[in-house]
Design an enzyme around this catalytic site. Sequence first.
Site, PDB file in Angstrom:
ATOM      1  N   GLY A 181       0.832  -1.201   0.000  1.00 32.54           N
ATOM      2  CA  GLY A 181       0.000   0.000   0.000  1.00 32.54           C
ATOM      3  C   GLY A 181       0.861   1.243   0.000  1.00 32.54           C
ATOM      4  N   SER A 182       1.894   1.255  -0.856  1.00 30.87           N
ATOM      5  CA  SER A 182       2.955   2.266  -0.780  1.00 30.87           C
ATOM      6  C   SER A 182       2.646   3.562  -1.507  1.00 30.87           C
ATOM      7  CB  SER A 182       4.249   1.686  -1.368  1.00 30.87           C
ATOM      8  OG  SER A 182       4.054   1.309  -2.734  1.00 30.87           O
TER       9      SER A 182
ATOM     10  N   TYR B 161     -17.526   4.082  12.754  1.00 26.41           N
ATOM     11  CA  TYR B 161     -16.165   3.607  12.533  1.00 26.41           C
ATOM     12  C   TYR B 161     -15.773   2.518  13.537  1.00 26.41           C
ATOM     13  CZ  TYR B 161     -11.409   3.372  10.967  1.00 26.41           C
ATOM     14  OH  TYR B 161     -10.233   2.898  10.455  1.00 26.41           O
TER      15      TYR B 161
ATOM     16  N   GLU C 107      -2.432   0.622  -9.041  1.00 32.88           N
ATOM     17  CA  GLU C 107      -2.728   1.886  -9.698  1.00 32.88           C
ATOM     18  C   GLU C 107      -2.977   1.670 -11.188  1.00 32.88           C
ATOM     19  OE1 GLU C 107      -3.271   4.420  -7.960  1.00 32.88           O
ATOM     20  OE2 GLU C 107      -2.303   3.930  -6.048  1.00 32.88           O
TER      21      GLU C 107
END
Length: 405
Positions: free
Chosen positions: A53-54, A244, A80
């Site tokens: 998840g960079s 949440y 992406e």
Amino acid sequence: MTDRVIDRPRSRGFLFLDSHPAGCRQLVNDMWEAVTAPTAPPPADGPVALVIGSSAGYGLAATLAGLKRAGIRGIGVCFEKPASARRTATAGWYRTAATAELARGAGRDVVFLNGDAFSDGLKDRVAEVLAERFGGRLDYLIYSVAAPRRTDPETGTTYASVLRPIGAASRTRTLAFDDAGAPEVKEVQTEPAAGDDLAQTVAVMGGADWERWIEQLAGRGLLADGFATAALSYIGSSLTEAIYRKGTIGAAKAHLEATARTLDKRLSELVGGRAVTSVNGAAVTQSSTAIPGIALYVGLLRGVLGARLVPPTAQLSDLWDQLTGVRPLALDEEGRIRLDTWELTDEVQAAVGERWRAATTENIGQLADLDWFHGEVHRLYGFAVPGVDYAAPVATEAPWPGQSA
């Protein structure tokens, strides 16, 4: 190569349909400059890290802080999309290209892999790169994944996560902007989880995939002695807990934390290693803006704290310092690293709560830092970044790092 003038974003609420290549690059450079360099330069053969998840949010901050502060080498994983005839590339595509340039400039060997982090195919690719390029050793793994769906690689079942309260409907206050940027404070109602909503959300956002990463890498003998892993999490305020922390996503976070305790015991026995969750403070991210109430809460939090609001790069620098032994791990009673204490003090929460209850469309500009929040949302996609000429044509097509144009 296609050059376009992208002087304003196309958006639907907080979802932007285009991103700005030069703005994304400048944003990454600004984040890099915000990371405090260590007292002594990191060694050239720094630790090998994998950041899953960079390209966005806290994962991007973890990558940049790890490169500059801890001198990491290794692999960044993200998902992406490149530019097409109709749209620019995703913002994370351009941010990854900028991060790769910074890594090269710092003399750090980093490989960026684009694909589904939930798949075994990508896990195999990571394992191959670790074996072939980094001596078959991994020192750190940062897990920062937020996704709407996950396909289980063993069963082929696809699960979908939902943002719902548990047990009863929830009414909360939230912040929205119209097409002209005018703010509105309104109430929204979210219906409770039904059927298997809870189980599906835990299957996507819980600890199952994190555990699978560790199992597969350990099974190939790729974990170095003393290996440490951290999954990034959030608890947040009582003002947002119904949707949440006490909702379906909160149940998934509780599962993530339970997974950390299981992995910690296993890694301790296997390689003398550690597994923890890192509870981060509030920030404007592509994921957080989708949660009802979070936009209003973060805007009010910034209104209370101003520049004292701790940005993701500073929080992740703190995390790397703890993981690498620059300073000792500071764990709470649940074994979690807490990087959110600045946000959850009684004083801060009381001030935010008072503004939350008083907020209306008419007075929100006096209670929340709307200019900052609105700008932060735009900057996620490379807009409203200082120093960028948005009237100038910009190339929208860019090769993935390591590939030819």
